[in-house]
Design a protein around this motif. Structure first.
Motif, short mmCIF file in Angstrom:
data_model
loop_
_atom_site.label_atom_id
_atom_site.label_comp_id
_atom_site.label_asym_id
_atom_site.label_seq_id
_atom_site.Cartn_x
_atom_site.Cartn_y
_atom_site.Cartn_z
N SER A 1 -55.05 31.58 5.87
CA SER A 1 -56.48 32.22 6.20
C SER A 1 -57.33 32.45 4.95
O SER A 1 -56.20 32.42 3.63
N ASP A 2 -58.21 32.79 5.04
CA ASP A 2 -58.98 33.38 4.01
C ASP A 2 -58.22 34.75 3.77
O ASP A 2 -57.86 35.27 4.92
N CYS A 3 -57.97 35.33 2.63
CA CYS A 3 -57.25 36.50 2.54
C CYS A 3 -57.94 37.51 2.94
O CYS A 3 -57.50 38.81 3.47
N ILE A 4 -59.16 37.64 2.96
CA ILE A 4 -60.13 38.80 3.49
C ILE A 4 -59.68 39.24 4.85
O ILE A 4 -59.49 40.15 5.50
N LYS B 1 -46.72 20.42 -7.21
CA LYS B 1 -47.91 19.96 -6.47
C LYS B 1 -49.11 20.84 -6.89
O LYS B 1 -50.45 20.34 -6.85
N HIS B 2 -48.81 22.09 -7.07
CA HIS B 2 -50.05 23.05 -7.23
C HIS B 2 -50.64 22.95 -8.85
O HIS B 2 -49.87 23.12 -9.79
N PRO B 3 -51.91 22.83 -9.05
CA PRO B 3 -52.25 22.63 -10.35
C PRO B 3 -52.07 23.80 -11.21
O PRO B 3 -52.31 23.93 -12.34
N ALA B 4 -52.00 25.04 -10.73
CA ALA B 4 -52.34 26.50 -11.42
C ALA B 4 -51.03 27.24 -11.02
O ALA B 4 -51.48 28.57 -11.11
N ALA B 5 -49.97 26.85 -10.89
CA ALA B 5 -49.04 27.60 -10.38
C ALA B 5 -48.40 28.32 -11.57
O ALA B 5 -48.56 27.82 -12.59
N TYR B 6 -47.87 29.79 -11.49
CA TYR B 6 -47.44 30.18 -12.74
C TYR B 6 -45.84 30.23 -12.45
O TYR B 6 -45.29 29.96 -11.64
N PRO B 7 -45.30 30.69 -13.61
CA PRO B 7 -43.79 30.55 -13.87
C PRO B 7 -43.20 31.61 -13.08
O PRO B 7 -43.77 32.69 -12.95
N PRO C 1 -52.19 37.62 -1.96
CA PRO C 1 -53.29 37.00 -1.26
C PRO C 1 -54.04 35.51 -1.66
O PRO C 1 -54.71 35.01 -1.03
N PHE C 2 -53.47 35.28 -2.82
CA PHE C 2 -53.83 33.91 -3.29
C PHE C 2 -52.76 33.09 -3.58
O PHE C 2 -52.44 32.76 -4.84
N ALA C 3 -51.77 32.90 -2.49
CA ALA C 3 -50.42 32.66 -2.79
C ALA C 3 -50.23 30.94 -3.51
O ALA C 3 -49.14 30.74 -4.03
N GLY C 4 -51.30 30.16 -3.53
CA GLY C 4 -50.98 29.09 -4.25
C GLY C 4 -49.87 28.37 -3.49
O GLY C 4 -49.57 28.10 -2.39
N SER C 5 -48.72 27.93 -4.28
CA SER C 5 -47.60 27.21 -4.03
C SER C 5 -46.35 28.15 -3.58
O SER C 5 -45.32 27.72 -3.23
N GLY C 6 -46.76 29.29 -3.83
CA GLY C 6 -45.94 30.52 -3.25
C GLY C 6 -44.86 31.04 -4.04
O GLY C 6 -43.47 31.40 -3.71
N THR C 7 -45.16 30.79 -5.42
CA THR C 7 -44.29 31.22 -6.51
C THR C 7 -43.75 32.68 -6.38
O THR C 7 -42.74 33.06 -6.54
N THR C 8 -44.92 33.81 -6.17
CA THR C 8 -44.62 35.03 -5.78
C THR C 8 -43.41 35.28 -5.01
O THR C 8 -42.79 36.02 -4.87
N ILE D 1 -50.74 34.79 1.56
CA ILE D 1 -51.75 34.17 2.20
C ILE D 1 -52.41 33.10 1.10
O ILE D 1 -52.81 33.47 0.19
N GLU D 2 -52.67 32.17 2.03
CA GLU D 2 -53.23 30.70 1.28
C GLU D 2 -54.20 30.37 2.21
O GLU D 2 -54.04 29.98 3.44
N ARG D 3 -55.49 30.05 1.62
CA ARG D 3 -56.56 29.19 2.51
C ARG D 3 -56.40 27.81 2.80
O ARG D 3 -56.90 27.19 3.85
C1 LIG Z 1 -54.43 30.39 -9.27
S1 LIG Z 1 -53.91 29.75 -7.70
C2 LIG Z 1 -52.26 30.63 -7.37
C3 LIG Z 1 -51.22 30.06 -7.92
C4 LIG Z 1 -49.90 30.76 -7.76
N1 LIG Z 1 -49.91 31.72 -8.38
C5 LIG Z 1 -48.92 29.92 -7.72
O1 LIG Z 1 -47.97 30.02 -8.55
O2 LIG Z 1 -48.55 28.60 -7.14
C6 LIG Z 1 -55.12 30.50 -6.52
C7 LIG Z 1 -55.08 30.21 -4.94
O3 LIG Z 1 -55.96 30.95 -4.42
C8 LIG Z 1 -56.38 30.00 -3.23
N2 LIG Z 1 -57.37 30.77 -2.66
C9 LIG Z 1 -58.57 30.85 -3.17
N3 LIG Z 1 -59.54 31.55 -2.55
C10 LIG Z 1 -58.66 32.15 -1.35
C11 LIG Z 1 -59.05 33.07 -0.36
N4 LIG Z 1 -60.20 33.61 -0.21
N5 LIG Z 1 -58.15 33.26 0.29
C12 LIG Z 1 -56.87 32.92 0.42
N6 LIG Z 1 -56.42 31.95 -0.71
C13 LIG Z 1 -57.46 31.56 -1.60
C14 LIG Z 1 -56.53 28.79 -3.86
O4 LIG Z 1 -56.61 27.97 -2.61
C15 LIG Z 1 -55.36 28.57 -4.82
O5 LIG Z 1 -54.26 27.90 -4.16
#
Ligand SMILES: C[S@@+](CC[C@H](N)C(=O)[O-])C[C@H]1O[C@@H](n2cnc3c(N)ncnc32)[C@H](O)[C@@H]1O
Length: 282
Positions: free
Chosen positions: A8-11, A204-210, A231-238, A252-254
Motif C-alpha cells: 500500500s501507500d504508507c499514508i 533486486k532492490h536498487p537502493a537497499a541498505y545493509p 513505511p518505505f520497506a523496499g526489499s524488507g531489510t528492516t 509497508i511498500e507501494r
Molecule cells: C530507498 S527505498 C528503501 C530500501 C530499503 N531500505 C531496503 O533496504 O530495501 C524506498 C522505498 O520506498 C517505496 N515507496 C516510495 N513511496 C512510497 C509510499 N508512499 N508508500 C510506501 N512505499 C513507498 C519505494 O517503492 C522504495 O522501494
C-alpha cells in the motif's frame, strides 16, 4: 515469526493501522531520495522534498508511541556540482512540526563506489537522523556496547588527573562526564559514526541498505521484542534485521515487485494480495 507486510501507500496503511490501535516503538526507514530512481519509484525534486516529506508527518507522529523513535537514513544530492541541502531543509521542517532531532548519526561506507568527479571525491557516507516526540525517548545503550579498544584505554590512562575526574562538561553541552569511570572498563558505548559495508543482501532492490544499519538502531532504540515500522520497506531489510533480533516488523511498500522481494526474503507467503497480509502482530 511475527511480522506484517502491507502492500500500500504508507499514508493509507498507517491511517488503517492507527485506526486499529497500532502504535510502534520505532520507525526505521530510508525514504526515496530526492530525484532518485524516477523509473522505479517516482522521484521528488529536491526543491520540493521537504514539503513532500511533511505529508507523511501526521502518520509517523500518530503511529509512534510517545517514547518511540524515528530514524531516517538519507543523503544530500549534488545539483549542478553543488550539494543541495534538501535533507537539512527536511529535518528543519520536521522540527518545526514538533519532532526533536536527538542526534545525527553518520553511516560511513567501507566500500564507496569508485568514480571521478571534477570538484569532489567519492561519496563515502550517509546521514541517519534520530528523531523523537520527546526529549527522552527510550534507549537501550547496553544493547550496542562494544569492547573498549586498547587505544581508548591508553588514551584515558594518559589523561591528566583534572580530565579524568572532570564532572561538568566544559563545552556547555549540558552533559557532565567523569572519565575516571572508564578506567579499566571492558565495554564502552560506540560513537555516532557507524562504519558498515554498503553491500546489501537484496540483489533486486536498487537502493537497499545493509542489514547491520537497521539492526543497530533496532537494538538501540526499541525495547526487546518491540514493534518496528518501515513505511518505505523496499526489499524488507528492516524486517529481516528485526526478525533476526527478535523484534516484530511491520513493512509497508507501494510497489508490487518489491513486495515479492520482501515475501521471498522473510519467507512470509501468507495472504498477500489483499491490502494487509499478517501473521500475529497486533
Ligand atoms: C530507498 S527505498 C528503501 C530500501 C530499503 N531500505 C531496503 O533496504 O530495501 C524506498 C522505498 O520506498 C517505496 N515507496 C516510495 N513511496 C512510497 C509510499 N508512499 N508508500 C510506501 N512505499 C513507498 C519505494 O517503492 C522504495 O522501494
Amino acid at each position: 515469526m511475527d511480522f506484517r507486510i502491507i502492500h500500500s501507500d504508507c499514508i493509507d496503511a498507517m491511517r488503517e493501522l492507527i485506526a486499529g490501535g497500532v502504535q510502534v516503538d520505532l520507525i526505521m526507514t530510508s525514504p526515496p531520495y530526492a530525484d532518485a530512481r524516477k523509473k522505479q519509484y517516482g522521484g521528488v525534486n529536491p526543491d520540493y522534498y521537504a514539503e513532500w516529506f511533511s505529508t507523511f508527518h501526521e502518520g509517523f507522529w500518530n503511529i509512534l508511541k510517545p517514547t518511540g523513535s524515528f530514524v531516517i537514513n538519507i543523503k544530500d544530492k549534488v545539483v549542478n556540482g553543488i550539494r543541495h541541502r534538501y535533507v537539512w531543509e527536511t529535518i528543519q521542517k520536521l522540527t518545526s512540526l514538533g519532532w526533536h532531532c536527538i542526534d545525527d548519526y553518520i553511516w560511513v561506507k567501507k566500500n564507496p563506489m569508485p568514480g571521478y568527479w571534477p570538484t569532489r571525491l567519492r561519496d563515502g557516507w550517509e546521514y541517519c537522523f534520530h528523531l523523537s516526540k520527546t526529549k527522552t525517548p527510550y534507549i537501550n545503550q547496553d544493547a550496542v556496547r562494544q569492547p573498549t579498544k586498547e587505544s581508548t584505554k591508553k588514551r584515558i590512562n594518559y589523561l591528566s588527573e583534572k580530565y579524568k575526574y572532570r564532572y561538568a562538561s566544559e563545552n556547555q553541552s549540558g552533559f557532565g562526564n567523569n572519565l575516571s569511570h572508564y578506567i579499566n572498563k571492558e565495554k564502552v558505548l560506540p560513537s555516532n559514526v557507524l562504519t558498515i559495508s554498503s553491500i546489501s543482501k537484496s540483489k533486486k532492490h536498487p537502493a537497499a541498505y545493509p542489514i547491520d544499519l537497521p539492526r543497530f538502531f533496532i537494538k538501540l532504540l526499541s525495547p526487546p521484542g518491540g514493534l518496528i515500522l518501515d513505511p518505505f520497506a523496499g526489499s524488507g531489510t528492516t524486517g529481516q534485521a528485526a526478525i533476526e533480533e527478535g523484534f516484530k516488523p511491520i513493512l509497508i511498500e507501494r510497489e508490487q515487485e518489491y513486495i515479492k522481494d520482501i515475501e521471498e526474503r522473510l519467507n512470509g507467503n501468507q495472504g498477500i494480495g489483499t491490502k494487509v497480509s499478517t501473521t500475529n502482530v497486533p
